[in-house]
Design a protein around this motif. Structure first.
Motif, mmCIF file in Angstrom:
data_model
loop_
_atom_site.group_PDB
_atom_site.id
_atom_site.type_symbol
_atom_site.label_atom_id
_atom_site.label_comp_id
_atom_site.label_asym_id
_atom_site.label_seq_id
_atom_site.Cartn_x
_atom_site.Cartn_y
_atom_site.Cartn_z
ATOM 1 N N LYS A 1 0.947 -1.110 0.042
ATOM 2 C CA LYS A 1 -0.009 -0.132 -0.276
ATOM 3 C C LYS A 1 0.739 0.875 0.744
ATOM 4 O O LYS A 1 0.565 2.010 -0.704
ATOM 5 C CB LYS A 1 -1.429 0.047 1.015
ATOM 6 C CG LYS A 1 -1.715 1.088 1.649
ATOM 7 C CD LYS A 1 -2.618 1.032 2.684
ATOM 8 C CE LYS A 1 -3.636 2.762 2.593
ATOM 9 N NZ LYS A 1 -3.630 2.471 3.777
ATOM 10 N N ASP A 2 1.927 1.087 0.971
ATOM 11 C CA ASP A 2 3.037 2.469 0.903
ATOM 12 C C ASP A 2 3.540 3.188 -0.241
ATOM 13 O O ASP A 2 3.953 3.968 -0.510
ATOM 14 C CB ASP A 2 3.680 2.301 1.839
ATOM 15 C CG ASP A 2 3.289 2.379 3.346
ATOM 16 O OD1 ASP A 2 1.977 2.532 3.902
ATOM 17 O OD2 ASP A 2 3.751 1.570 4.430
ATOM 18 N N ARG A 3 3.758 1.493 -0.880
ATOM 19 C CA ARG A 3 4.477 1.564 -2.566
ATOM 20 C C ARG A 3 3.608 2.517 -3.403
ATOM 21 O O ARG A 3 4.054 3.216 -3.751
ATOM 22 C CB ARG A 3 5.128 0.787 -2.728
ATOM 23 C CG ARG A 3 5.979 0.113 -2.144
ATOM 24 C CD ARG A 3 6.803 -1.231 -3.023
ATOM 25 N NE ARG A 3 7.507 -1.084 -4.029
ATOM 26 C CZ ARG A 3 7.628 -2.084 -4.504
ATOM 27 N NH1 ARG A 3 7.311 -3.456 -3.938
ATOM 28 N NH2 ARG A 3 8.951 -1.648 -5.531
ATOM 29 N N TYR A 4 2.210 1.927 -3.647
ATOM 30 C CA TYR A 4 1.429 2.510 -4.513
ATOM 31 C C TYR A 4 1.490 4.114 -3.885
ATOM 32 O O TYR A 4 0.951 4.837 -5.385
ATOM 33 C CB TYR A 4 -0.227 1.457 -4.509
ATOM 34 C CG TYR A 4 0.286 0.395 -4.767
ATOM 35 C CD1 TYR A 4 0.344 0.057 -6.167
ATOM 36 C CD2 TYR A 4 -0.546 -0.916 -3.814
ATOM 37 C CE1 TYR A 4 0.616 -1.253 -6.530
ATOM 38 C CE2 TYR A 4 -0.059 -2.506 -4.375
ATOM 39 C CZ TYR A 4 -0.025 -1.845 -6.140
ATOM 40 O OH TYR A 4 0.597 -3.859 -6.406
ATOM 41 N N VAL A 5 1.221 4.560 -2.597
ATOM 42 C CA VAL A 5 0.936 5.666 -2.695
ATOM 43 C C VAL A 5 1.887 6.662 -3.127
ATOM 44 O O VAL A 5 1.890 8.183 -4.044
ATOM 45 C CB VAL A 5 0.711 6.240 -0.967
ATOM 46 C CG1 VAL A 5 0.297 7.188 -0.340
ATOM 47 C CG2 VAL A 5 -0.529 5.076 -1.244
#
Length: 67
Positions: free
Chosen positions: A2-6
């Protein structure tokens, strides 16, 4: 992930680039659905999967060094 997508979304300043990514994902889903009825679509979808899974992404467990 999720953090990478954000992080990716924040770094993509060009709206057209974000739209292109969304369009590719949508077309991939559509191709998978078409593949249920169309053998050519299924073959193309399998080719795409083969390409995607041939790449060693950094989030792959086998690439991780942390324990």
């Amino acid at each position: 992930l999720k953090d990478r997508y954000v992080s990716l979304a924040k770094n993509l300043k060009d709206v057209n680039e974000i739209n292109n990514i969304n369009a590719m994902v949508t077309r991939g889903i559509m191709l998978a659905l078409e593949g249920e009825q169309d053998p050519i679509a299924e073959k193309k979808f399998r080719e795409i999967l083969k390409i995607i899974f041939s790449y060693n992404f950094s989030d792959n467990d086998s690439n991780r060094t942390e324990k």
